[in-house]
Design an enzyme around this catalytic site. Sequence first.
Site, PDB file in Angstrom:
ATOM      1  CB  SER A 125      66.543  42.847  24.215  1.00  0.00           C
ATOM      2  OG  SER A 125      66.785  42.519  22.860  1.00  0.00           O
ATOM      3  CG  HIS A 161      68.084  46.940  23.979  1.00  0.00           C
ATOM      4  ND1 HIS A 161      69.042  47.916  24.205  1.00  0.00           N
ATOM      5  CD2 HIS A 161      68.729  45.938  23.330  1.00  0.00           C
ATOM      6  CE1 HIS A 161      70.201  47.517  23.724  1.00  0.00           C
ATOM      7  NE2 HIS A 161      70.044  46.321  23.165  1.00  0.00           N
ATOM      8  CG  ASP A 190      69.440  43.936  20.384  1.00  0.00           C
ATOM      9  OD1 ASP A 190      70.349  44.692  20.769  1.00  0.00           O
ATOM     10  OD2 ASP A 190      68.797  43.181  21.156  1.00  0.00           O
ATOM     11  CG  MET A 244      71.885  42.261  15.359  1.00  0.00           C
ATOM     12  SD  MET A 244      72.001  40.565  15.965  1.00  0.00           S
ATOM     13  CE  MET A 244      71.545  40.811  17.688  1.00  0.00           C
ATOM     14  CG  HIS A 279      72.771  47.556  20.845  1.00  0.00           C
ATOM     15  ND1 HIS A 279      72.907  46.332  21.468  1.00  0.00           N
ATOM     16  CD2 HIS A 279      74.024  47.917  20.459  1.00  0.00           C
ATOM     17  CE1 HIS A 279      74.188  45.970  21.448  1.00  0.00           C
ATOM     18  NE2 HIS A 279      74.877  46.908  20.837  1.00  0.00           N
ATOM     19  CG  MET A 336      75.111  45.018  17.880  1.00  0.00           C
ATOM     20  SD  MET A 336      74.223  43.673  18.674  1.00  0.00           S
ATOM     21  CE  MET A 336      72.576  44.367  18.644  1.00  0.00           C
ATOM     22  CG  MET A 360      78.260  44.803  23.745  1.00  0.00           C
ATOM     23  SD  MET A 360      76.457  44.701  23.671  1.00  0.00           S
ATOM     24  CE  MET A 360      76.158  42.929  23.496  1.00  0.00           C
ATOM     25  CG  PHE A 419      73.553  34.889  18.092  1.00  0.00           C
ATOM     26  CD1 PHE A 419      72.599  34.496  17.162  1.00  0.00           C
ATOM     27  CD2 PHE A 419      74.866  35.070  17.673  1.00  0.00           C
ATOM     28  CE1 PHE A 419      72.950  34.268  15.847  1.00  0.00           C
ATOM     29  CE2 PHE A 419      75.226  34.847  16.346  1.00  0.00           C
ATOM     30  CZ  PHE A 419      74.254  34.444  15.430  1.00  0.00           C
ATOM     31  N   GLY A 420      70.910  36.562  21.345  1.00  0.00           N
ATOM     32  CA  GLY A 420      70.365  36.512  22.687  1.00  0.00           C
ATOM     33  C   GLY A 420      70.654  35.153  23.316  1.00  0.00           C
ATOM     34  N   GLY A 421      70.362  35.045  24.598  1.00  0.00           N
ATOM     35  CA  GLY A 421      70.439  33.758  25.267  1.00  0.00           C
ATOM     36  C   GLY A 421      71.826  33.270  25.618  1.00  0.00           C
ATOM     37  CG  ASP A 445      72.623  44.278  25.356  1.00  0.00           C
ATOM     38  OD1 ASP A 445      71.902  43.302  25.631  1.00  0.00           O
ATOM     39  OD2 ASP A 445      72.665  44.815  24.230  1.00  0.00           O
ATOM     40  N   GLY A 446      73.317  41.639  27.824  1.00  0.00           N
ATOM     41  CA  GLY A 446      73.711  40.267  27.520  1.00  0.00           C
ATOM     42  C   GLY A 446      73.756  39.395  28.764  1.00  0.00           C
ATOM     43  N   GLY A 447      72.887  38.390  28.805  1.00  0.00           N
ATOM     44  CA  GLY A 447      72.904  37.434  29.916  1.00  0.00           C
ATOM     45  C   GLY A 447      72.435  38.005  31.237  1.00  0.00           C
ATOM     46  N   GLY A 475      66.760  40.349  27.525  1.00  0.00           N
ATOM     47  CA  GLY A 475      65.910  39.758  26.489  1.00  0.00           C
ATOM     48  C   GLY A 475      65.266  38.480  26.971  1.00  0.00           C
ATOM     49  CB  SER A 476      66.623  35.037  27.310  1.00  0.00           C
ATOM     50  OG  SER A 476      67.466  35.213  26.222  1.00  0.00           O
TER      51      SER A 476
HETATM   52  C1  DX5 Z   1      72.947  40.696  21.844  1.00  0.00           C
HETATM   53  C2  DX5 Z   1      71.973  41.830  21.971  1.00  0.00           C
HETATM   54  C3  DX5 Z   1      71.208  41.827  23.234  1.00  0.00           C
HETATM   55  C4  DX5 Z   1      70.322  40.620  23.409  1.00  0.00           C
HETATM   56  C5  DX5 Z   1      70.335  40.268  24.855  1.00  0.00           C
HETATM   57  O1  DX5 Z   1      73.826  40.949  20.821  1.00  0.00           O
HETATM   58  O2  DX5 Z   1      72.638  43.082  21.893  1.00  0.00           O
HETATM   59  O3  DX5 Z   1      70.451  43.004  23.388  1.00  0.00           O
HETATM   60  O4  DX5 Z   1      68.998  40.838  23.002  1.00  0.00           O
HETATM   61  O5  DX5 Z   1      69.656  39.076  25.028  1.00  0.00           O
HETATM   62  P1  DX5 Z   1      69.750  38.225  26.372  1.00  0.00           P
HETATM   63  O6  DX5 Z   1      69.194  39.067  27.466  1.00  0.00           O
HETATM   64  O7  DX5 Z   1      68.951  37.027  26.059  1.00  0.00           O
HETATM   65  O8  DX5 Z   1      71.215  37.912  26.614  1.00  0.00           O
HETATM   66 ZN    ZN Z   2      71.490  44.898  22.490  1.00  0.00          ZN
END
Ligand code: DX5
Ligand code: ZN
Length: 219
Positions: A8, A31, A33, A35, A64, A66, A135, A141-143, A173-175, A195-196
Site C-alpha cells: 500500500s 494498492h 487507498d 479516502m 481501494h 474508502m 478489512m 489509517f495505516g500502522g 488489509d491492515g496490520g 503498507g507499513s
Molecule cells: C487502511 C488502508 C490500508 C493501509 C494498510 O485504511 O486501507 O490499505 O494502507 O496499512 P498497514 O499495512 O500499515 O496497516
Molecule cells: Zn487499503
Amino acid sequence: MSVRINPSILAADFANFESELGRIASADLVHVDIMDNHFVPNLTFGLGMVERLQAVSSIPLDVHLMIDDPDRWAPGYAELGAFSVTFHAEAARDATALARRLRDIGARAGIALKPCTDVEPYLDLLPEFDQVLVMTVEPGFGGQAFMGETMPKLARLREAVDAHGLDVWLQVDGGITEDTIVIAAESGADTFVAGSSVFRGEPAEQIAALRAAASAHSH
Ligand code: DX5
Ligand code: ZN
C-alpha cells in the site's frame, strides 16, 4: 494456491511516488487507498493521482475506495485502467449494479467489508465479484494493529468460495506483518495488502519475506 502481495503506497513517500513504485517492482499489484474524509476520517488522493500512477507504474493498480457514493465515483477509476476497483459494501447503494458496471468497463470488481460488517448478506453476491477485501483494521489509517477477530469472516468466505468453485480472490488489509500474514493465510486469504511493514524496511526484502510466509501457510 498462489499468493499475491500488494504493497500500500499509503505508507510510501507521498512526494516521490514514482521512485517509491520502483522499490516495489517485485510486488504483484500496487494498492492505492482513496479516502474522502467522509467515509473515513482521513484524506488522500483521487482520480488525478491515480491517472498519473497508472501512467508510471510497471505493476497493475489495486484501487481501494474508502469513499461515500462509490456508485458515482468508482467507474471513473476503472475507466483510467485500474486493474481492480474495490468499493465498500457499507457505502454502496447498489453493489451488484456497480460491480457489473466495473466489469463491463474492464476492471476486476471488489467489495470491501469493515471489521464489524457481517459477511452473510454478501455470500450470495460472490459470483458478481472478483475479490472480497476483509478489512483487518478500521479503515482510515495505516500502522494499526491487526484485528484477529475478523478471521472467522475470512474463513466463512473461503468455505463459500471453495464450495461453489468460484475464482474470487480473498484479500486482507491492515496490520499485515510477517507474523499476522500467517494467521490470515491459514484463515483462507490469498491476497495481502501491506503498507507499513513493506515500506518500513527494505521493500524488496519485505515483499519476499511476506510472500514466503504466506505461501508456506496458504490453503
Ligand atoms: C487502511 C488502508 C490500508 C493501509 C494498510 O485504511 O486501507 O490499505 O494502507 O496499512 P498497514 O499495512 O500499515 O496497516
Ligand atoms: Zn487499503
